[in-house]
Design an enzyme around this catalytic site. Sequence first.
Site, short mmCIF file in Angstrom:
data_model
loop_
_atom_site.label_atom_id
_atom_site.label_comp_id
_atom_site.label_asym_id
_atom_site.label_seq_id
_atom_site.Cartn_x
_atom_site.Cartn_y
_atom_site.Cartn_z
N HIS B 116 36.63 48.33 30.11
CA HIS B 116 37.18 48.20 31.48
C HIS B 116 37.80 46.82 31.65
O HIS B 116 37.39 45.86 30.98
CB HIS B 116 36.10 48.46 32.54
CG HIS B 116 35.06 47.38 32.64
ND1 HIS B 116 35.19 46.29 33.46
CD2 HIS B 116 33.87 47.24 32.02
CE1 HIS B 116 34.11 45.52 33.35
NE2 HIS B 116 33.30 46.07 32.47
N ASP B 118 38.54 45.72 35.03
CA ASP B 118 38.29 45.19 36.38
C ASP B 118 37.16 44.18 36.27
O ASP B 118 36.46 44.12 35.26
CB ASP B 118 37.93 46.32 37.36
CG ASP B 118 36.70 47.09 36.95
OD1 ASP B 118 36.57 47.43 35.74
OD2 ASP B 118 35.85 47.38 37.81
N ASP B 149 33.21 40.04 30.34
CA ASP B 149 32.91 41.32 30.98
C ASP B 149 34.15 41.84 31.67
O ASP B 149 34.34 41.61 32.84
CB ASP B 149 31.75 41.13 31.96
CG ASP B 149 31.34 42.40 32.67
OD1 ASP B 149 31.74 43.48 32.25
OD2 ASP B 149 30.61 42.30 33.68
N GLU B 183 35.01 49.99 36.79
CA GLU B 183 33.64 49.94 36.25
C GLU B 183 32.69 49.17 37.15
O GLU B 183 31.55 49.60 37.37
CB GLU B 183 33.66 49.32 34.85
CG GLU B 183 32.38 49.54 34.06
CD GLU B 183 31.27 48.52 34.35
OE1 GLU B 183 30.10 48.83 34.07
OE2 GLU B 183 31.57 47.42 34.88
N GLU B 184 33.16 48.05 37.69
CA GLU B 184 32.26 47.17 38.45
C GLU B 184 31.80 47.79 39.76
O GLU B 184 30.87 47.28 40.41
CB GLU B 184 32.92 45.81 38.70
CG GLU B 184 33.24 45.01 37.44
CD GLU B 184 32.00 44.56 36.65
OE1 GLU B 184 30.87 44.85 37.09
OE2 GLU B 184 32.17 43.94 35.58
N ASP B 212 30.57 46.79 26.16
CA ASP B 212 30.52 46.20 27.51
C ASP B 212 29.12 45.68 27.78
O ASP B 212 28.46 46.08 28.72
CB ASP B 212 30.91 47.28 28.52
CG ASP B 212 31.02 46.71 29.93
OD1 ASP B 212 31.20 45.49 30.05
OD2 ASP B 212 30.91 47.49 30.89
N HIS B 244 26.64 35.43 72.05
CA HIS B 244 26.14 34.06 72.06
C HIS B 244 24.61 34.13 72.11
O HIS B 244 24.04 34.76 73.00
CB HIS B 244 26.70 33.38 73.31
CG HIS B 244 26.40 31.91 73.42
ND1 HIS B 244 25.13 31.40 73.33
CD2 HIS B 244 27.21 30.86 73.64
CE1 HIS B 244 25.17 30.10 73.48
NE2 HIS B 244 26.43 29.74 73.67
N THR B 346 25.94 29.75 66.54
CA THR B 346 24.82 30.33 67.29
C THR B 346 25.21 31.71 67.78
O THR B 346 25.52 31.92 68.94
CB THR B 346 24.45 29.43 68.48
OG1 THR B 346 25.64 29.12 69.20
CG2 THR B 346 23.80 28.16 68.01
N ARG B 359 17.96 49.34 40.12
CA ARG B 359 18.30 49.71 38.74
C ARG B 359 17.54 50.96 38.34
O ARG B 359 16.35 51.10 38.66
CB ARG B 359 17.96 48.54 37.80
CG ARG B 359 18.85 47.33 38.01
CD ARG B 359 20.26 47.55 37.49
NE ARG B 359 21.20 46.66 38.20
CZ ARG B 359 22.50 46.61 37.95
NH1 ARG B 359 23.04 47.38 37.01
NH2 ARG B 359 23.28 45.81 38.63
N HIS B 461 28.95 38.29 35.84
CA HIS B 461 28.78 38.47 37.30
C HIS B 461 28.40 37.16 37.99
O HIS B 461 28.14 37.15 39.18
CB HIS B 461 27.70 39.52 37.63
CG HIS B 461 28.08 40.91 37.24
ND1 HIS B 461 27.65 42.01 37.91
CD2 HIS B 461 28.88 41.36 36.25
CE1 HIS B 461 28.14 43.10 37.33
NE2 HIS B 461 28.89 42.71 36.31
#
Lengths: 494, 494
Positions: B116, B118, B149, B183-184, B212, B244, B346, B359, B461
Amino acid sequence: MDFLVLPAILLVISTVHAFQYTELVRYIDSHQEEYVEALRDWVAIESDSSNMLKRPDLHRMMEMVAQKLRPMGGNVELVDIGEQELPNGQTIALPKVVTAQFGNDPNKHTVCVYGHVDVQPAKLEDGWATDPYNLTDIKGNLYGRGASDNKAPVLAWIHAVEAYQALNMELPVNVKFVIEGMEETGSNGLDAMILAQRDTFFSDVDYIIISDCGWLSRRPALTYGTRGNCYFYAEVEGPKQDLHSGVYGGTVIEPMTDLIGILDTLISPSGKILIPGIREAVAPLSDEEWKMYQDIQFDLDNYKNKIGVNQLMYSNKVDLLAHMWRYPTVSIHGIEGAFSDPGTKTVIPAKVIAKFSIRQVPNMDPALVKKQVTDYLHLVFAKRKSPNKLKVTMVIGAKPWLADTQHPLYEAGKAAVKRVFDVDPDLIREGGTIPIARTFQDVTRKSIIMMPIGGFDDGLHSQNEKISRYNYIEGTKLFVAYLNEVSQIKKSGV
Amino acid sequence: MDFLVLPAILLVISTVHAFQYTELVRYIDSHQEEYVEALRDWVAIESDSSNMLKRPDLHRMMEMVAQKLRPMGGNVELVDIGEQELPNGQTIALPKVVTAQFGNDPNKHTVCVYGHVDVQPAKLEDGWATDPYNLTDIKGNLYGRGASDNKAPVLAWIHAVEAYQALNMELPVNVKFVIEGMEETGSNGLDAMILAQRDTFFSDVDYIIISDCGWLSRRPALTYGTRGNCYFYAEVEGPKQDLHSGVYGGTVIEPMTDLIGILDTLISPSGKILIPGIREAVAPLSDEEWKMYQDIQFDLDNYKNKIGVNQLMYSNKVDLLAHMWRYPTVSIHGIEGAFSDPGTKTVIPAKVIAKFSIRQVPNMDPALVKKQVTDYLHLVFAKRKSPNKLKVTMVIGAKPWLADTQHPLYEAGKAAVKRVFDVDPDLIREGGTIPIARTFQDVTRKSIIMMPIGGFDDGLHSQNEKISRYNYIEGTKLFVAYLNEVSQIKKSGV
């Protein structure tokens, strides 16, 4: 003074000044386009005091205020208030404070108008319908960052003095200005400047006027209290750089998990502050207060509609107003250092900094709150047994402020509101913070009044901040009328 | 085959190809500056697939891949894979997939190289020492987003084929390429494309090769497993716009408080996932696995130093490797919509979106995980009795993948590593996700090998991602050698 004869005397006074007021109103009405253009010039400057990269714009903003005042005479000064220390240890120049003085007749009262011309951050991408730095008039509302907080009110005060001058009318009181550029981040440097000039610039000041707030409804208001604010950074630092969550997830103790864990111990789902000692310090609600809140015109449904929610933290008016004005609260503003953009980055952030603040009310003490919060967070963090490092910093510590609504300054305010709007003002408090109010009170020992001209729906600190043309222009008239009313207060010791 | 005669046969094969290999190595060594320049051109494109504003760059990146392959012949195609639906309901064109084919001799094996181009997001302000899109050579390391990567590995494969061509050597196997640009963010659209071309482009593919990933140490490695990833958005929406915190704090139920509250229920301080059903689905650790992990060369102190922590989630090697490779984990990446800049705004953010991912390992099922997470978060949110609205979305759902290390494809890999680096490779798994590995396996039913050339410290990454010149160039040699080794695998059914 006998109550029965009072109206007659007031009538006499009113008559004496009636002609002048009409002239002033006519002048203001006929110059409103100029006033809007002046606001446009000021809003165009991104005078964001919280963003170090915008500091040059902030310096330029202060210079523009001085430029506006100089042609009017009045001993304009740009007062150097030193430097600001950044979290990384570097220093950066603070924006100068603009002071000015119009008139110095010892037989007149001297009022000091305080305002600020720095603004909160704003980006078009935050959800603004218009460019926040290009004042845009839509159906009589003037949209732009800082329009209501606090650029238009500052300009209205300047234009009020200018109107007297333009008509060759003598100012009924001496008017001083203190305009700063660090209000949104805690008025850094101004405390010291006020203290330093207590016996010089501030020595002949009788009253301090602040117009850095808004009405509660469509009815004009006078404000007699504000909450303070303690703003905290809680930083959790772990790995030396961001990590891929696939490659490292499961092996490292993630700073973000730790930070979320300690943030979740600050406040309960029902709004109860969980930091020991905070709630205990709050002055109890008196019966008179309860009665006063009960009498205030306030429409809960309107309030809900305005902010777009169908349920508030409290369902009755008194509880709601009390928690808006006279109880502390914790707000978590966001996290710096984590992934905050759109998209799906799979990162373990190495260092994350939560920003949260606790609104201060009587009788809380920011120094104590700092210790309470720091100790508590370190305690809950220690229980996690994390190898990451926690650092808690209080970057703003502003006290609350409360005034006596029976003071002649407030009576004069009521009269001015009555003259311009033909109604009695609501007497309200402000949930937000005008940190310097408390300093003025503590250092100068003079009385303060807060006289808002902003609308209840101006969206301060939010997207699409605005001030209405009506509030801006009628507000200018209110200030003109108020100077006159203040001149009628009996001079103490005379 | 008798074990004792094997070395002799291998020796014969090695001898036959020895001359060619030396020539190829010489060619690669003498062209390394060109290879670095090619990587520079590719790294210069900010092909961030997670940022919709960078989609034009991503399209350009795919075109550049095709331009690189076209002069080499090989039926280069840019395959349209349709559109992507954005969270707001709009659609945007997906980057085309580049396919190519070099050789179609039915007597040869056909390998398909997947890669990949990207990249993950990267900004200089994130803490990069150099411009992430300007490849910078510092002491033999080539720094830039996507360098390791996965742009350098993809180029290394292309250069491997090019080297054979330049020397007029016949490719020992037919080589196909499938290069994608999503891919990412979960290889959106590629699954469908593989399914659609199963009986055409993929019909004659024998093996799939993916590069990869990275080594575990300075020793070259072959990878036989990856974790999958389920990426979630948890959005809490309250007021219609930011408020606010002084004016409204205490009256509204703040979305940020709600979000922090539910995020804090995902994982315990000691790393235990608290979502019911997740841990129960995980395949138990076998004795053989335990033994295998025990034998892997892995220096915990080195690992700690690399990431800059003094304590890991587990203090022994087997537990650590197991939690890196074969147990699930939860990472909270950040919050969109809250205040994330430097400074002290604020604000009560009106809508906040947490990004977190889990994962995946055997035998978890992303569809079930989606339901488990969604149900659980809605349950804990309901307990808060908040009027705010929670929306949970799973935007990536990638399965884990596991291969047989005894397969001839891996034996060929071991031989190629031995030839180029003169060591035996570590057999490792990968904590990160190559979502498409599982799809290739499920759809084509072909065997897959992962052959990394990235270093163990490439910072995928993360800030300061790099690939070393050594890994890039020796990696190209590895690929050249591997094509040759694969050609020696006995053809099934022949």
